[in-house]
Design an enzyme around this catalytic site. Structure first.
Site, PDB file in Angstrom:
ATOM      1  N   GLY A   9       0.875  -1.181   0.000  1.00 50.80           N
ATOM      2  CA  GLY A   9       0.000   0.000   0.000  1.00 50.80           C
ATOM      3  C   GLY A   9       0.900   1.216   0.000  1.00 50.80           C
ATOM      4  N   VAL A  74      -3.178   0.467   3.523  1.00 44.08           N
ATOM      5  CA  VAL A  74      -4.174   0.719   2.474  1.00 44.08           C
ATOM      6  C   VAL A  74      -5.410   1.374   3.078  1.00 44.08           C
ATOM      7  CG1 VAL A  74      -3.369  -1.228   1.089  1.00 44.08           C
ATOM      8  CG2 VAL A  74      -5.281  -1.566   2.674  1.00 44.08           C
ATOM      9  N   LYS A  75      -6.322   1.732   2.206  1.00 45.27           N
ATOM     10  CA  LYS A  75      -7.579   2.349   2.612  1.00 45.27           C
ATOM     11  C   LYS A  75      -8.253   1.469   3.670  1.00 45.27           C
ATOM     12  CE  LYS A  75     -10.868   4.971  -0.060  1.00 45.27           C
ATOM     13  NZ  LYS A  75     -10.028   6.174   0.158  1.00 45.27           N
ATOM     14  N   SER A 128       0.075   8.239  13.925  1.00 41.78           N
ATOM     15  CA  SER A 128      -0.402   9.620  13.871  1.00 41.78           C
ATOM     16  C   SER A 128       0.684  10.548  13.375  1.00 41.78           C
ATOM     17  CB  SER A 128      -0.862  10.076  15.258  1.00 41.78           C
ATOM     18  OG  SER A 128      -1.295  11.410  15.175  1.00 41.78           O
ATOM     19  N   LYS A 182      -5.475   5.179  19.279  1.00 42.32           N
ATOM     20  CA  LYS A 182      -5.333   6.124  18.155  1.00 42.32           C
ATOM     21  C   LYS A 182      -6.662   6.836  17.901  1.00 42.32           C
ATOM     22  CE  LYS A 182      -4.315   8.411  14.529  1.00 42.32           C
ATOM     23  NZ  LYS A 182      -4.559   8.116  13.143  1.00 42.32           N
ATOM     24  N   HIS A 185      -7.105   9.402  20.532  1.00 40.28           N
ATOM     25  CA  HIS A 185      -6.206  10.510  20.188  1.00 40.28           C
ATOM     26  C   HIS A 185      -6.911  11.456  19.214  1.00 40.28           C
ATOM     27  CE1 HIS A 185      -3.606  12.400  17.204  1.00 40.28           C
ATOM     28  NE2 HIS A 185      -2.742  12.597  18.171  1.00 40.28           N
ATOM     29  N   ASN A 186      -7.525  10.893  18.197  1.00 39.74           N
ATOM     30  CA  ASN A 186      -8.213  11.728  17.213  1.00 39.74           C
ATOM     31  C   ASN A 186      -9.417  12.432  17.822  1.00 39.74           C
ATOM     32  OD1 ASN A 186      -6.361  10.476  15.565  1.00 39.74           O
ATOM     33  ND2 ASN A 186      -7.773  10.235  13.864  1.00 39.74           N
ATOM     34  N   GLU A 189      -8.210  15.289  19.656  1.00 40.37           N
ATOM     35  CA  GLU A 189      -7.819  16.291  18.655  1.00 40.37           C
ATOM     36  C   GLU A 189      -9.040  17.116  18.214  1.00 40.37           C
ATOM     37  OE1 GLU A 189      -5.538  14.452  15.422  1.00 40.37           O
ATOM     38  OE2 GLU A 189      -6.792  15.563  14.012  1.00 40.37           O
ATOM     39  N   ARG A 446     -37.934   7.102  37.476  1.00 39.93           N
ATOM     40  CA  ARG A 446     -37.812   5.749  36.919  1.00 39.93           C
ATOM     41  C   ARG A 446     -38.579   4.736  37.766  1.00 39.93           C
ATOM     42  NH1 ARG A 446     -33.211   3.495  37.113  1.00 39.93           N
ATOM     43  NH2 ARG A 446     -33.284   2.297  35.194  1.00 39.93           N
TER      44      ARG A 446
HETATM   45  P1  NDP Z   1      -5.545   5.800   0.938  1.00 42.42           P
HETATM   46  O1  NDP Z   1      -6.372   5.677   2.147  1.00 42.42           O
HETATM   47  O2  NDP Z   1      -5.904   6.819  -0.078  1.00 42.42           O
HETATM   48  O3  NDP Z   1      -5.488   4.362   0.225  1.00 42.42           O
HETATM   49  C1  NDP Z   1      -4.845   4.170  -1.012  1.00 42.42           C
HETATM   50  C2  NDP Z   1      -4.054   2.891  -1.002  1.00 42.42           C
HETATM   51  O4  NDP Z   1      -4.903   1.769  -0.712  1.00 42.42           O
HETATM   52  C3  NDP Z   1      -3.415   2.620  -2.346  1.00 42.42           C
HETATM   53  O5  NDP Z   1      -2.152   2.027  -2.145  1.00 42.42           O
HETATM   54  C4  NDP Z   1      -4.392   1.644  -2.960  1.00 42.42           C
HETATM   55  O6  NDP Z   1      -3.832   0.836  -3.973  1.00 42.42           O
HETATM   56  C5  NDP Z   1      -4.749   0.812  -1.771  1.00 42.42           C
HETATM   57  N1  NDP Z   1      -5.984   0.055  -1.945  1.00 42.42           N
HETATM   58  C6  NDP Z   1      -7.250   0.541  -1.985  1.00 42.42           C
HETATM   59  N2  NDP Z   1      -8.121  -0.477  -2.143  1.00 42.42           N
HETATM   60  C7  NDP Z   1      -7.398  -1.618  -2.196  1.00 42.42           C
HETATM   61  C8  NDP Z   1      -7.735  -2.981  -2.335  1.00 42.42           C
HETATM   62  N3  NDP Z   1      -9.012  -3.389  -2.435  1.00 42.42           N
HETATM   63  N4  NDP Z   1      -6.740  -3.881  -2.364  1.00 42.42           N
HETATM   64  C9  NDP Z   1      -5.462  -3.495  -2.245  1.00 42.42           C
HETATM   65  N5  NDP Z   1      -5.082  -2.209  -2.098  1.00 42.42           N
HETATM   66  C10 NDP Z   1      -6.042  -1.283  -2.082  1.00 42.42           C
HETATM   67  O7  NDP Z   1      -3.993   5.990   1.331  1.00 42.42           O
HETATM   68  P2  NDP Z   1      -3.303   6.882   2.467  1.00 42.42           P
HETATM   69  O8  NDP Z   1      -1.866   6.690   2.230  1.00 42.42           O
HETATM   70  O9  NDP Z   1      -3.855   8.258   2.534  1.00 42.42           O
HETATM   71  O10 NDP Z   1      -3.716   6.168   3.828  1.00 42.42           O
HETATM   72  C11 NDP Z   1      -3.429   4.817   4.078  1.00 42.42           C
HETATM   73  C12 NDP Z   1      -3.995   4.423   5.416  1.00 42.42           C
HETATM   74  O11 NDP Z   1      -3.394   5.213   6.428  1.00 42.42           O
HETATM   75  C13 NDP Z   1      -5.499   4.644   5.553  1.00 42.42           C
HETATM   76  O12 NDP Z   1      -6.031   3.586   6.320  1.00 42.42           O
HETATM   77  C14 NDP Z   1      -5.591   5.939   6.313  1.00 42.42           C
HETATM   78  O13 NDP Z   1      -6.788   6.035   7.039  1.00 42.42           O
HETATM   79  C15 NDP Z   1      -4.385   5.829   7.228  1.00 42.42           C
HETATM   80  N6  NDP Z   1      -3.829   7.075   7.731  1.00 42.42           N
HETATM   81  C16 NDP Z   1      -3.770   8.158   6.946  1.00 42.42           C
HETATM   82  C17 NDP Z   1      -3.252   9.350   7.429  1.00 42.42           C
HETATM   83  C18 NDP Z   1      -3.156  10.519   6.532  1.00 42.42           C
HETATM   84  O14 NDP Z   1      -2.791  11.588   7.021  1.00 42.42           O
HETATM   85  N7  NDP Z   1      -3.440  10.375   5.235  1.00 42.42           N
HETATM   86  C19 NDP Z   1      -2.760   9.474   8.790  1.00 42.42           C
HETATM   87  C20 NDP Z   1      -2.769   8.260   9.513  1.00 42.42           C
HETATM   88  C21 NDP Z   1      -3.319   7.117   8.997  1.00 42.42           C
HETATM   89  P3  NDP Z   1      -3.860   1.338  -5.533  1.00 42.42           P
HETATM   90  O15 NDP Z   1      -2.690   2.251  -5.663  1.00 42.42           O
HETATM   91  O16 NDP Z   1      -3.682   0.064  -6.289  1.00 42.42           O
HETATM   92  O17 NDP Z   1      -5.160   1.994  -5.762  1.00 42.42           O
END
Ligand code: NDP
Length: 477
Positions: A9, A74-75, A128, A182, A185-186, A189, A446
């Site tokens: 990811g 990943v997401k 975080s 975590k 924490h949020n 925040e 009650r």
């Molecule tokens: P995103 O949440 O935008 O996720 C995108 C990534 O997930 C890509 O690598 C994508 O692959 C992959 N992905 C989505 N669906 C699938 C699937 N079905 N199978 C495999 N891979 C998949 O990325 P972020 O980097 O923003 O965040 C990653 C995680 O970190 C999330 O859970 C988020 O909540 C958490 N997080 C984010 C913070 C932030 O500030 N952004 C802070 C702390 C935690 P592809 O490239 O192939 O589409």
């Protein structure tokens, strides 16, 4: 050559975490569902360290030393399950799947239990600090087994933020503990941001100060006990001028606060645990109110009346009073959040050390602040502290804030300025200190309508009063 750790990811967060590991001298296997991101990472940042790019899950797994450490970034949600389903069959006993995304702790508990049956360690990990934190040192909150922390902890500690050389990373507790903490924490925040926003609003509307002047007030506060990342960036935002119009930036932004959901999760979990996190709840509801365009429009066209011309002026030094109100309300919000962590720890058998949480939030994360040193000290002195409010430092602070805090809430009410964070924090505080609460009357109600029984102040047991039938209000059939 094998990799010590792998990251799958590679969107912003995963890419930056992978680079952080590599910059610390670890060989990092990298993988992404679509290979493009993997290629891009190695092309752009390959010079920063040693990356082993993998096109397939099989290649990725084969390139890792054992026990394998696979960070999933990943997401959050179904994507995480999809990735787990893809990797789990390729892994062997003792290997670790580390979910560093923003998962709900209940999902983490479910996944951990399922993977344990296959002999795999599932480590739900809070991270975080956003994009920058991931690259330069986040605050890291890993859950999962103690055994997994032995193999994984040193690597995570390596890339985490540091305070006086101490890592902002600690094993929080089993299964979902890391993601729970975590989440709180949020939530904290959210409360912190709402309180800061209310302070700004009062200084602007009651004090008549410009955003630039208020930025200076915040800069001053940042040097004192309120010193924190959020206060610092607030000053920056308030200083900002919109290039197109020359107006203060805050005045050209639509006043509807959005949310991704971790604040809401915190409140939902608190409702289940029965912990009154009113500060976090008010901040989630305040965002919801701001976003309710239809209702706000209706209220505007109906012309809901506000205070009359005789509404009182603020009696006192507004800036100093708002500083006191902000600090006292912040103490309440943090006390509530920590109480929630302690309640969950008891409920789920996590054995979380709240002082250690304060310690790892001192850098790398959004709520980082000097303030957290005092929280850490409070729990060091008394690990089973029932609420932060009774610790000497915080007790002194809220004592010193009494008159100012109340004046600010009165002014807000008199002048019709919404200050849900300040006023609900004060109501919570007064609720805690009340010798008798009207809850006794609720118990009576009650018992009257539902025979729910009550306890007495003078003897043990459960009591029910035979309410005279003739005293009951008549109910129309
Ligand atoms: P995103 O949440 O935008 O996720 C995108 C990534 O997930 C890509 O690598 C994508 O692959 C992959 N992905 C989505 N669906 C699938 C699937 N079905 N199978 C495999 N891979 C998949 O990325 P972020 O980097 O923003 O965040 C990653 C995680 O970190 C999330 O859970 C988020 O909540 C958490 N997080 C984010 C913070 C932030 O500030 N952004 C802070 C702390 C935690 P592809 O490239 O192939 O589409």
């Amino acid at each position: 050559q094998k990799a010590q750790i792998g990251v799958t990811g590679l969107a912003v967060m995963g890419r930056n975490l992978a680079r952080n590991f590599a910059r610390h001298g670890h060989t990092v296997a990298v993988h992404n569902r679509s290979y493009g991101r993997t290629k891009e990472l190695v092309e752009e940042f390959g010079h920063e360290g040693t990356f082993l790019p993998a096109e397939t899950a099989e290649q990725f797994v084969a390139s890792l030393e054992r026990p394998r450490r696979v960070v999933i970034m990943v997401k959050a949600g179904p994507a995480t399950d999809a990735v787990i389903d893809e990797f789990a069959p390729l892994l062997e006993e003792g290997d670790m799947l580390i979910d560093a995304g923003n998962a709900h702790f209940a999902d983490t508990r479910r996944r951990e239990a399922a993977l344990k049956e296959q002999g795999l360690h599932f480590v739900g990990t809070g991270v975080s600090g956003g994009e920058e934190g991931a690259l330069h040192g986040p605050s890291i909150m890993p859950g999962g087994s103690k055994e997994s922390y032995q193999a994984l902890g040193p690597l995570l500690e390596d890339i985490s933020a540091k305070v006086d050389g101490e890592p902002c990373c600690v094993h929080v507790g089993p299964d979902g503990a890391g993601h729970f903490v975590k989440m709180v924490h949020n939530g904290i925040e959210y409360a912190d941001m709402q309180l800061i926003a209310e302070a700004y609003d009062l200084l602007r509307q009651v004090g008549g100060h410009t955003p630039a002047e208020i930025a200076e007030v915040f800069q001053g506060w940042n040097e004192g006990r309120l010193g924190s990342y959020l206060i610092e960036i607030t000053a920056e935002v308030l200083k900002q001028t919109d290039a197109a119009t020359g107006k203060p930036f805050v005045d050209v932004v639509v006043d509807r606060a959005e949310q991704k959901g971790t604040g809401r999760w915190t409140v939902q979990a608190a409702l289940d645990l029965g912990v009154p996190v009113s500060g976090i709840a008010e901040s989630v509801f305040a965002r919801a109110l701001s976003g309710g365009a239809d209702v706000r429009d209706a209220a505007a066209s109906a012309g809901l009346p506000g205070p009359g011309a005789s509404a009182g002026l603020h009696a006192g030094d507004l800036v100093a009073d708002v500083e006191q109100a902000l600090f006292a309300s912040k103490i309440v919000a943090y006390a509530q959040g920590f109480q929630q962590v302690q309640a969950a720890s008891a409920e789920y058998g996590w054995d979380i050390d709240p002082g250690a949480m304060a310690k790892i939030w001192r850098a790398g994360c959004i709520i980082r602040a000097k303030f957290l040193d005092f929280i850490k000290q409070a729990y060091d002195k008394q690990p089973a502290l029932p609420t932060l409010l009774v610790d000497e430092y915080f007790l002194d602070a809220v004592s010193g804030a009494q008159d100012a805090w109340r004046r600010v809430v009165v002014t807000a009410a008199q002048q019709g300025i919404p200050a849900p964070g300040f006023s609900s924090a004060l109501a919570y505080y007064d609720g805690l200190r009340a010798k008798r609460l009207p809850a006794a009357l609720i118990q009576g109600q009650r018992d009257f309508f539902g025979a729910h029984t009550y306890q007495r102040v003078d003897k043990p047991g459960a009591f029910h009063t035979l309410w005279a039938a003739e005293n009951r209000p008549e109910v129309d059939a």
